[in-house]
Design a protein around this motif. Structure first.
Motif, PDB file in Angstrom:
ATOM      1  N   VAL A 284       0.942  -1.241  -0.092  1.00 51.35           N
ATOM      2  CA  VAL A 284      -0.036  -0.028  -0.043  1.00 51.35           C
ATOM      3  C   VAL A 284       0.962   1.231  -0.003  1.00 51.35           C
ATOM      4  O   VAL A 284       0.745   2.263  -0.804  1.00 51.35           O
ATOM      5  CB  VAL A 284      -0.808  -0.205   1.243  1.00 51.35           C
ATOM      6  N   LEU A 285       1.791   1.306   0.871  1.00 49.62           N
ATOM      7  CA  LEU A 285       2.651   2.345   1.141  1.00 49.62           C
ATOM      8  C   LEU A 285       3.463   2.824  -0.088  1.00 49.62           C
ATOM      9  O   LEU A 285       3.651   3.926  -0.316  1.00 49.62           O
ATOM     10  CB  LEU A 285       3.555   2.432   2.370  1.00 49.62           C
ATOM     11  N   LEU A 450      -5.388   6.237   0.970  1.00 47.83           N
ATOM     12  CA  LEU A 450      -5.009   5.508   2.351  1.00 47.83           C
ATOM     13  C   LEU A 450      -6.613   5.093   2.988  1.00 47.83           C
ATOM     14  O   LEU A 450      -6.746   3.887   3.267  1.00 47.83           O
ATOM     15  CB  LEU A 450      -4.346   6.225   3.336  1.00 47.83           C
ATOM     16  N   ARG A 451      -7.318   6.131   2.914  1.00 49.90           N
ATOM     17  CA  ARG A 451      -8.821   5.598   3.527  1.00 49.90           C
ATOM     18  C   ARG A 451      -9.591   4.601   2.568  1.00 49.90           C
ATOM     19  O   ARG A 451     -10.256   3.739   3.347  1.00 49.90           O
ATOM     20  CB  ARG A 451      -9.419   6.881   3.879  1.00 49.90           C
ATOM     21  N   VAL A 453      -8.788   2.985  -0.334  1.00 47.59           N
ATOM     22  CA  VAL A 453      -8.212   1.724  -1.068  1.00 47.59           C
ATOM     23  C   VAL A 453      -7.247   0.864  -0.193  1.00 47.59           C
ATOM     24  O   VAL A 453      -7.223  -0.307  -0.378  1.00 47.59           O
ATOM     25  CB  VAL A 453      -7.507   2.370  -2.287  1.00 47.59           C
ATOM     26  N   ALA A 454      -6.738   1.357   0.749  1.00 45.13           N
ATOM     27  CA  ALA A 454      -5.512   0.637   1.695  1.00 45.13           C
ATOM     28  C   ALA A 454      -6.305  -0.631   2.034  1.00 45.13           C
ATOM     29  O   ALA A 454      -5.752  -1.616   2.176  1.00 45.13           O
ATOM     30  CB  ALA A 454      -5.193   1.445   2.482  1.00 45.13           C
ATOM     31  N   GLY A 455      -7.519  -0.529   2.632  1.00 45.60           N
ATOM     32  CA  GLY A 455      -7.972  -1.557   3.439  1.00 45.60           C
ATOM     33  C   GLY A 455      -8.333  -2.836   2.695  1.00 45.60           C
ATOM     34  O   GLY A 455      -8.057  -4.037   2.809  1.00 45.60           O
ATOM     35  N   ILE A 456      -8.736  -2.556   1.218  1.00 47.95           N
ATOM     36  CA  ILE A 456      -9.089  -3.584   0.328  1.00 47.95           C
ATOM     37  C   ILE A 456      -7.774  -4.508  -0.124  1.00 47.95           C
ATOM     38  O   ILE A 456      -7.527  -5.597  -0.197  1.00 47.95           O
ATOM     39  CB  ILE A 456      -9.875  -3.182  -0.850  1.00 47.95           C
ATOM     40  N   ALA A 611      -9.324  -2.060  -6.878  1.00 49.34           N
ATOM     41  CA  ALA A 611      -9.391  -1.281  -5.771  1.00 49.34           C
ATOM     42  C   ALA A 611      -9.966   0.103  -6.144  1.00 49.34           C
ATOM     43  O   ALA A 611     -11.035   0.811  -5.462  1.00 49.34           O
ATOM     44  CB  ALA A 611      -8.909  -1.512  -4.547  1.00 49.34           C
ATOM     45  N   THR A 612      -8.998   0.669  -6.778  1.00 51.98           N
ATOM     46  CA  THR A 612      -9.045   2.143  -7.117  1.00 51.98           C
ATOM     47  C   THR A 612     -10.143   2.414  -8.100  1.00 51.98           C
ATOM     48  O   THR A 612     -11.124   3.232  -8.185  1.00 51.98           O
ATOM     49  CB  THR A 612      -7.926   2.825  -7.570  1.00 51.98           C
TER      50      THR A 612
END
Lengths: 648, 77
Positions: A284-285, A450-451, A453-456, A611-612
C-alpha cells in the motif's frame, strides 16, 4: 459532528478561484466524498470562524442548463432537487474579475432563482495586471447583493468575507430576485450593461497571458514545450518516486525480517506478520510517493492555468477514439502507475469520457510491468538479436496496451450511458500557484487513497498470503530433505548445515509454494495455460501475480530457488535458459518470452488498480467486468501470438 | 437592413487572426451561454497543432472549441 445550523454553498464557473476560497474558509475542517450514485466529488467543510455553518464547494458550472453530470449536480442542489443534499440557505457567488462577463452571466441566472446570495469578487490583482479594475460598489448596486473583494485569500479579506456571511445569515436578506431573462441573448445584454457600469479601465496593457500563449499555444513551439514538459513530468514521477519507493521497500523488508526473527518460534505467526501484514502494508505504502508526486505536478498545471492548454494541444490525437484532450494526463500518468493515473482522471468533468479513460488506464504499460520485460528481453531477445532489437521489443511492449486501448475506448464511449458535455474549454490567465492549494491537493489524494483503497489491498494481500502458505505440512520438510540430499549428493544429516543453509532454505520455500493451495491451483489450471505454452511454474507465478504483478519475478525466483530474483535478474535468467523440455531441448524460446510479455502487457494483475477502479467508478460490477475482460483479452492475444508464432 | 450574403463567412473556416461580428448562429444553447450570440465580436486566436480545435477570442477569456461545434455560425467582416 453535530448537524450544522446553516448551509452555505460556493458556486462559480470552473477556474474562478472557488477552491482557494473554500480552503481559506474551511482550512483543515473539510472532507471529500461523493454525491449519491454518481462519481462527482463532493467537498464540504465547516467554516473556521463558526463551526455551526457548513460550507459546500459545488462543482463548477457555466450555466444551470446542465450539460454534464457535474453541472447537473450543482443545478439539482441549487434547486433543492438533490435528495442527499438539503437546499443551501445562502449562496456565495464567485465572480472572477478576469472572466467578469461569463461569471456574471451565471450569477444572474442563479439570482433569477431568488435564493439569498452574496458575491465574492476574486482575481482583482490579475485584472489590474490586464489593465482594468472593478468597482465593487457599482457591482453590488447592479446585482442588489453585497459584494466582497477577496484577493489571494489573504486573512484580512477572509475576515471580511466571514463577517458578510454571518450578516447575511443573521438578517436573512439579500434575496434579490432578478427578473427572468427569456433568452441567453437577453441575459448577455444585461451582463454587458453591468460590465459597462462596473469596469474601470486603468491602462492599455493586456498583461503577460497573450504573449505567453503566442508561444505556448504555437503549433510548433507549443508542441515542443508540451513534449518537454510532459517528458520531464513523467521522468520526475518515474525516477523521483523511485528512491522513496526503494526506501519503503527495503524498510518493509527489514521490518519483515526483524518480525520473522522475533517470532521465529511461532513459524506461522511469523509468516503471517512478515509475509502477510508487513508485506501487504508495504504494497500500500509503495504507491504513496508516486501519488504525491503526480498530484504535485497536476496541482502545478492546474494552478498555473496550463492544464486546459495541454488539453487543447492534445485534443485531436485523442478525439477519434471519443476521448478528449483532458484524458491525456490520466493516460500518461498510467504509464508510471495506473493507481495515480485513475485518481488523476478527476481533472476530467465527470461524464462518459472520464469513465472510458478510467477503464482503459490499466492497459497503459505501468512501471511494475518493467521487471518482467527486462527479465525476458534480457534473457531471450538481447543475447540472440542484439541491443537494438531489445530496445525495439521494450518499446513495442509499451505500445501493445495502447494499441488495444484506443479501439476499446471508442467502444466504451459508444456503449456507456451518461451525458457527454461538448468539449469546450476556457483558457484562464496564467498565474503563480497558490501553494496552500497545491499542498491540499496532494494531501487529499494521499489520504483518500489510504482511507478508501488501502483496506481492500491489505485484505486481499492476506487472502493471497493464506493461499500461498497453507497447508504447510511438516511432511514436506522430510520429503524435501531426502530430495535435496539426493540432488546435492550429501547425507541427509548435512542438509541443514551452514554450508547449504541458503540453498536449502530456498529449496524448501519453493517446495512449500508448490504444495500450497496456490501451487495446487496453478497445477490444476495448467491445462488452461498450455495452449499459450505455459507450464505449471509459469502458471503458478501468474496466479501469484494477480494481486500485484511485481510479484511475478520474485515468485519465479522462489520456484526456481533463486534468492532475491529481483535484485539479480541475471541469476534467474540463467536458470530459465537452462530449463529443458522432457526431450532435452530448451524450454524457453523467444516466442514463449514474447507470449508471456504480451500476456502481462494486457492482463489486469493489480488489486490496487481494481480497488481504485471500484472507488472511482463507484461500481463493483464495473471492476469485475474490467478484470474479466482484460484477463480474457490477455489470454486471447497471448494465444494468438503463440499460435501465429509457432507457424512462422 | 440588407445583408449581402457574400460578406458572410463561416467561423469554422477562419484563419488565425481573422474575426468579425456574428451574423447568424444555429440554436446551440451552450455556445450561446458562453457568448457566441448574434452581434458579438469574435476572433480566431489560434489553431491546435493538428488543425483542431481552435481558440476563439470571445468576451474576457479565450475559449477552446472544436471546429465541428462551430458549424453554421456565420461571421460578418
Amino acid at each position: 459532528m453535530a448537524e450544522a445550523n446553516y448551509r452555505v454553498a460556493l458556486v462559480g464557473t470552473p477556474n474562478c478561484g472557488k477552491t482557494t476560497l473554500f480552503n481559506a474558509l474551511c482550512g483543515a475542517r473539510q472532507r471529500t466524498g461523493n454525491y449519491a450514485g454518481v462519481t462527482v466529488e463532493k467537498k464540504s467543510g465547516r467554516l473556521l470562524a463558526d463551526p455551526n455553518i457548513e460550507v459546500l464547494d459545488l462543482p463548477g458550472l457555466y450555466s444551470l442548463n446542465a450539460q454534464s453530470t457535474d453541472e447537473d449536480i450543482t443545478r439539482r442542489v441549487l434547486l433543492g432537487l438533490e435528495p442527499s443534499e438539503k437546499r443551501p440557505d445562502l449562496l456565495i457567488l464567485v465572480i472572477d474579475a478576469t472572466n467578469l462577463h461569463r461569471t456574471l452571466y451565471l450569477a444572474l441566472q442563479i439570482l433569477e432563482l431568488g435564493t439569498p446570495a452574496l458575491a465574492v469578487l476574486t482575481m482583482q490583482d490579475l485584472a489590474q495586471r490586464r489593465g482594468f479594475t472593478i468597482d465593487t460598489a457599482a457591482l453590488s448596486q447592479s446585482l442588489g447583493i453585497p459584494v466582497v473583494r477577496v484577493v489571494k485569500a489573504t486573512p484580512e479579506d477572509i475576515v471580511l468575507l466571514n463577517t458578510a456571511i454571518k450578516n447575511s445569515i443573521a438578517t436573512r436578506k439579500n434575496r434579490n430576485k432578478l427578473q427572468r431573462s427569456a433568452t441567453p441573448e437577453e441575459r448577455h445584454h444585461k451582463v454587458a450593461a453591468i460590465c459597462r457600469q462596473a469596469v474601470r479601465p486603468l491602462a492599455k496593457s493586456p498583461g503577460p497571458t497573450p504573449t505567453l500563449d503566442r508561444w505556448l499555444l504555437h503549433r510548433l513551439w507549443g508542441s515542443i514545450f508540451f513534449i518537454i514538459l510532459m517528458g520531464g513530468m513523467f521522468l520526475g514521477i518515474y525516477s523521483g518516486a523511485r528512491p522513496v519507493m526503494d526506501a519503503i521497500e527495503s524498510a518493509m523488508k527489514a521490518l519483515a525480517k526483524l518480525a520473522g526473527e522475533a517470532l521465529a518460534s511461532y513459524p506461522m505467526t511469523a509468516s503471517l506478520v512478515s509475509d502477510g501484514i508487513i508485506a501487504g502494508t508495504g504494497s500500500v505504502l509503495v504507491f504513496l510517493p508516486q501519488i504525491a508526486l503526480l498530484f504535485f505536478f497536476i496541482a502545478l498545471l492546474e494552478e498555473t492555468g496550463y492544464l486546459p492548454r495541454a488539453a487543447f494541444l492534445m485534443d485531436k490525437i485523442l478525439s477519434w477514439s471519443g476521448l478528449s484532450g483532458r484524458a491525456f494526463i490520466p493516460l500518461l500518468s498510467s504509464f508510471a502507475c495506473a493507481v495515480p493515473g485513475i485518481l488523476s482522471a478527476r481533472v476530467m468533468p465527470s461524464d462518459r469520457t472520464r469513465m472510458a479513460t478510467i477503464l482503459i488506464a490499466p492497459l497503459m504499460s505501468c512501471s511494475a510491468r518493467l521487471p518482467v520485460y527486462v527479465l525476458f528481453i534480457g534473457a531471450f531477445i538481447e543475447p540472440r538479436f542484439g541491443a537494438l532489437w531489445a530496445g525495439v521489443a521494450l518499446f513495442g511492449m509499451h505500445l501493445v496496451g495502447l494499441v488495444v486501448a484506443m479501439p476499446l475506448a471508442l467502444l466504451f464511449n459508444r456503449s456507456l450511458r451518461g451525458r457527454e458535455a461538448p468539449f469546450i474549454l476556457e483558457l484562464p490567465e496564467y498565474h503563480w500557484p497558490h501553494w496552500p492549494n497545491v499542498r491540499r491537493r496532494i494531501q487529499d489524494a494521499v489520504s483518500d487513497f489510504l482511507r478508501r483503497v488501502a483496506g481492500i489491498i491489505l485484505a486481499l494481500s492476506l487472502a493471497i498470503w493464506a493461499l500461498a502458505y497453507f497447508p504447510h505440512s511438516a511432511k514436506t520438510v522430510e520429503n524435501e530433505k531426502t530430495a535435496f540430499a539426493k540432488e546435492r549428493n550429501i547425507p541427509i544429516t548435512e542438509v541443514e548445515n551452514e554450508s547449504h543453509k541458503t540453498e536449502w532454505e530456498n529449496w524448501l520455500k519453493s517446495a512449500y509454494l508448490r504444495e500450497s493451495f496456490l501451487g495446487q491451483l496453478g497445477r490444476t489450471i495448467e491445462p488452461l495455460f498450455r495452449p499459450l505454452g505455459f507450464d505449471w511454474k509459469i502458471s503458478v507465478a501468474i496466479l501469484a501475480a494477480f494481486p500485484a504483478r511485481e510479484v511475478f519475478v520474485s515468485t519465479l525466483g522462489i520456484i526456481y530457488s533463486v534468492s532475491d530474483a529481483e535484485k539479480d535478474p541475471q541469476a534467474l535468467a540463467k536458470k530459465l535458459l537452462a530449463e529443458k523440455k522432457p526431450d532435452g531441448s530448451p524450454y524457453y524460446s523467444p516466442l514463449l518470452a514474447i507470449t508471456i510479455m504480451v500476456f502481462f502487457a494486457l492482463c489486469l494483475q493489480c488489486m490496487s488498480t481494481l480497488a481504485t477502479l471500484r472507488r472511482e467508478l463507484m461500481s463493483v460490477r464495473w471492476s469485475i467486468t474490467i478484470f474479466v475482460l482484460y484477463t480474457t483479452l490477455a489470454y486471447g492475444v497471448a494465444f494468438l501470438v503463440a499460435q501465429i508464432g509457432s507457424w512462422l | 437592413m440588407p445583408r449581402p450574403n457574400k460578406a458572410l463567412r463561416s467561423l469554422a473556416t477562419l484563419a488565425p487572426g481573422e474575426g468579425g461580428t456574428i451574423a447568424e448562429t444555429p440554436p446551440n444553447l451552450r455556445l450561446a451561454e458562453l457568448g457566441l450570440i448574434r452581434g458579438q465580436f469574435v476572433r480566431v486566436l489560434g489553431v491546435a497543432p493538428l488543425g483542431d480545435p481552435v481558440v476563439l477570442a470571445l468576451l474576457d477569456t479565450p475559449l477552446v472549441v472544436r471546429r465541428a461545434e462551430l458549424e453554421g455560425i456565420l461571421i460578418r467582416g
